[in-house]
Design an enzyme around this catalytic site. Structure first.
Site: not given
Ligand code: 2RA
Length: 337
Positions: A128, A241
């Site tokens: 990711c 994130h």
């Protein structure tokens, strides 16, 4: 088109269901797989109920065209042969095959054609933090080659899965009720009111596996010799994130040109008016598809350097959405069995 989701009960598995429905993915049949723990659970997709089947070594994948797998590296390794035996394309979210030379590592905004050459029938979805960074840096690479990247990540609990998200919430609850966090299982330390400068295991380089993924995967996706030095940090946001990225280009590139390139880039939204407190934040990017970028500015320490801040939903673009976009590309170019 028959689609399988392996690891259907996990955070990413559940996101697959939402994204396939939202994007009206052209599937005629859906089959869900899971471990003994989740077999038998039922989930609704477009008004119809589906029961999770136990993942086994049998012919369950015979008619499957595309299998999205997100059940951990061990499961991907063990079941790859069973899944791909009859020609299904396995789009794998684990780190198991990412650096295998016979497995393409694909971000559709950057290297979709790599997905067409897959000797093992497997396409790997990158990590990711890497996906988000390369989606933002690739348009800048087109202005001038990026030689070096320094990055610090601020990774939410979601990166460690649904159980980790529940653990963070539980820790806050325990602190409010009893004054201390008692449930510390998924992370090596208490995460509530804390940051942990380690994600995944340490390697012999003194970088963690997560940090080495950023080094290696960026090179493979961008077909580049760029060197990435990362510090990956777990923070107590729940989902989405963030990354602070410094990069050095071969030739100097102006902030104005970077902004222009980012505004035109697919999958990227520029949110950059810091004088008015406007920049991307994880609370706002959670649940969204794009990677959000702001704080674009010249690096004071490097004449050929610039720096920026980005946030993106780790479960969507960082995992399930990227995999679904790979599948959409294969369908568009007629490259499914
Ligand atoms: C994490 N990047 O955030 C990992 C998940 N692949 O823990």
């Amino acid at each position: 088109m028959k689609v399988a989701i392996v690891g259907a009960s996990g955070a990413v598995g559940q996101e697959f269901l939402r994204i396939l429905a939202e994007r009206n993915f052209p599937l005629d049949d859906l089959v869900l797989f899971g471990s003994e723990r989740s077999a038998g659970r039922k989930y609704t997709f477009k008004g119809k109920e589906y029961e999770v089947k136990l993942l086994q070594h049998n012919d369950d994948f015979k008619d499957v065209d595309i299998a999205f797998t997100s059940a951990g590296g061990g499961t991907s390794e063990e079941f790859a042969e069973t899944i791909t035996k009859y020609g299904a394309v396995m789009i794998d979210n684990s780190s198991q095959f990412r650096m295998d030379k016979d497995v393409p590592l694909v971000v559709p905004e950057i290297n979709p054609e790599d997905a067409l050459v897959r000797p093992r029938g497997i396409i790997a979805n990158p990590n990711c933090t890497t996906i988000m960074m390369v989606v933002v840096l690739n348009p800048i690479e087109k202005l001038s080659h990026i030689k070096k990247i320094h990055v610090s990540s601020y990774q939410s609990a979601s990166g460690a899965g649904a159980v980790a998200m529940a653990e963070l919430q539980q820790q806050y609850k325990e602190i409010i009720e009893t004054g201390e966090a008692k449930t510390i299982k998924k992370f090596p330390h208490q995460l509530a009111y804390n940051v942990i400068p380690q994600i995944d295991k340490m390697t012999e380089t003194d970088y963690t596996k997560e940090e080495m993924k950023m080094f290696n995967e960026t090179r493979k996706i961008m077909h580049s010799d760029v060197r990435t030095s990362a510090t990956c940090v777990r923070v107590s946001s729940l989902r989405s994130h963030s990354e602070s990225v410094w990069f050095e280009t071969e030739k100097p590139v102006s902030v104005a040109d970077i902004r222009k390139a980012l505004e035109a880039a697919p999958g990227v939204t520029l949110v950059d008016d810091p004088q008015n407190y406007v920049y991307p934040m994880p609370l706002e990017s959670a649940g969204k598809d794009d990677v959000y970028v702001g704080r674009v500015r010249k690096d004071l320490a490097d004449d050929n350097g610039n720096t920026l801040w980005l946030t993106g939903d780790q479960i969507r673009k960082g995992a399930a959405l990227n995999a679904v976009q790979i599948a959409e590309y294969l369908i568009k170019v007629g490259n499914v069995k």
